[in-house]
Design an enzyme around this catalytic site. Structure first.
Site, PDB file in Angstrom:
ATOM      1  N   GLY A 192      -3.089  -6.914   5.066  1.00 43.45           N
ATOM      2  CA  GLY A 192      -4.428  -6.352   5.197  1.00 43.45           C
ATOM      3  C   GLY A 192      -5.336  -7.082   6.153  1.00 43.45           C
ATOM      4  N   THR A 249       0.793  -1.225   0.000  1.00 37.98           N
ATOM      5  CA  THR A 249       0.000   0.000   0.000  1.00 37.98           C
ATOM      6  C   THR A 249       0.830   1.282   0.000  1.00 37.98           C
ATOM      7  OG1 THR A 249      -1.494  -1.260   1.398  1.00 37.98           O
ATOM      8  CG2 THR A 249      -1.882   1.101   1.283  1.00 37.98           C
ATOM      9  N   THR A 258      -0.229   0.362   6.555  1.00 39.43           N
ATOM     10  CA  THR A 258       0.304  -0.473   5.491  1.00 39.43           C
ATOM     11  C   THR A 258       0.747  -1.800   6.089  1.00 39.43           C
ATOM     12  OG1 THR A 258       2.123  -0.740   3.901  1.00 39.43           O
ATOM     13  CG2 THR A 258       2.518   0.729   5.752  1.00 39.43           C
ATOM     14  N   GLY A 259       0.668  -2.864   5.283  1.00 41.41           N
ATOM     15  CA  GLY A 259       1.072  -4.168   5.783  1.00 41.41           C
ATOM     16  C   GLY A 259       0.090  -5.242   5.364  1.00 41.41           C
TER      17      GLY A 259
END
Length: 328
Positions: free
Chosen positions: A241, A187, A238-239
């Site tokens: 999901g 992301t 971010t990461g």
């Protein structure tokens, strides 16, 4: 736990100081390979400069985060817009979210196709409909109705992504390699504080390589991939999901700030909780109403950049914090 802090005054001191504009961006928390490292850092620096230029002209935080995220959507090194990853059918399905901290208005799109800048479509959902999220065919129909240009899928797919997609056969392989090895990417997002004291956030992603058709991650979900509230701050996450969704990471971070934790403490505690509770890795950027900001991640690397007081801060490695003068 990697962290990057705003230099200078304490948060308490900043509350009493003149309001200063701040913009922070990230290009995704994952195991960024060496061959993409420089381009990732250059990309977030460019996005930060473009977003901050909006704030310098007296523009809104909402405009600034949209411009910053569009910059990364147009950059093929990032998994958003151009450069998006492919699902099991070899198609690009994009998610995006934007939120105004002044009014709590937000807009999101999920599983949209053939759209170069889904963050702008998400903003149109917020401003031109009575809804907060449109998905798949409905989102694309709305895009057509407002004159958004449709582009061929091939335009969004890089040669690098096409080759990597062919290498990896299933979703679980894609998940493991996104966050534990060299391949795939994640992301993008931005948060901002403008001169009027308003905050905003935005996120955009192509999701996880080889995801199921129609899979939606955290990025377009309010309180998970992002949240913005003038009374507490703005966050972009971010990461992995599914892990972020399970702990509603963005809202968790802000809730800890509302309890009196600093931006750094709130990020560290929340990411630690996600790791302990659901074994998820990731990162986040945050800005408080006072202008205090931080970028933290638990993955191997996260490309990030921030601009305040005409100084550009950036980093990629754990504990890395570099700076240069902001150039318009």
């Amino acid at each position: 736990m990697a962290e990057c802090l705003s230099p200078g005054k304490s948060e308490a001191q900043e509350r009493g100081a003149k309001m200063s504009v701040v913009l922070v961006v990230h290009g995704g928390a994952w195991a960024i390979p060496d061959e993409l490292a420089k381009a990732s850092v250059d990309g977030v620096k460019t996005a930060a400069r473009e977003g901050f230029s909006v704030l310098k002209r007296g523009g809104s935080a909402l405009d600034a985060v949209e411009v910053a995220v569009r910059s990364m959507e147009d950059n093929t090194v990032f998994n958003a817009g151009h450069g998006g990853t492919l699902n099991t059918d070899g198609e690009v399905e994009l998610d995006a979210f934007i939120m105004d901290g002044q009014t709590l208005a937000s807009g999101a799109v999920s599983s949209v196709k053939n759209i170069a800048n889904p963050v702008s479509l998400a903003r149109a959902v917020m401003e031109k409909t009575s809804h907060m999220m449109l998905t798949s065919r409905g989102a694309n129909l709305f895009a057509e109705s407002i004159g958004t240009a449709m582009i061929p899928t091939e335009t969004l797919v890089t040669e690098y992504e096409r080759k990597e997609w062919k290498k990896h056969k299933d979703y679980m392989t894609g998940v493991m390699e996104d966050f534990s090895t060299r391949w795939a990417h994640d992301t993008v997002g931005a948060v901002a504080l403008d001169s009027a004291g308003n905050v905003a956030c935005a996120t955009s992603t192509g999701g996880i390589r080889n995801k199921m058709v129609g899979r939606v991650g955290d990025s377009p979900i309010i309180g998970c991939g992002g949240y913005a509230d003038n009374f507490s701050g703005a966050v972009s996450c971010t990461g992995h999901g599914e892990s972020i969704l399970k702990v509603t990471l963005a809202r968790l971070i802000l809730s800890k700030m509302e309890q009196g934790k600093s931006v750094t403490e709130a990020l560290q505690m929340s990411l630690q909780h996600m790791g302990d509770r659901v074994q998820g890795a990731g990162g986040a950027i945050v800005v408080s109403p006072s202008g205090h900001w931080a970028a933290t991640f638990t993955t191997e690397r996260m490309a990030w950049a921030a601009v305040e007081h005409d100084v550009l801060w950036y980093g990629l490695e754990p504990l890395e914090r570099l700076k240069e003068h902001w150039l318009q």
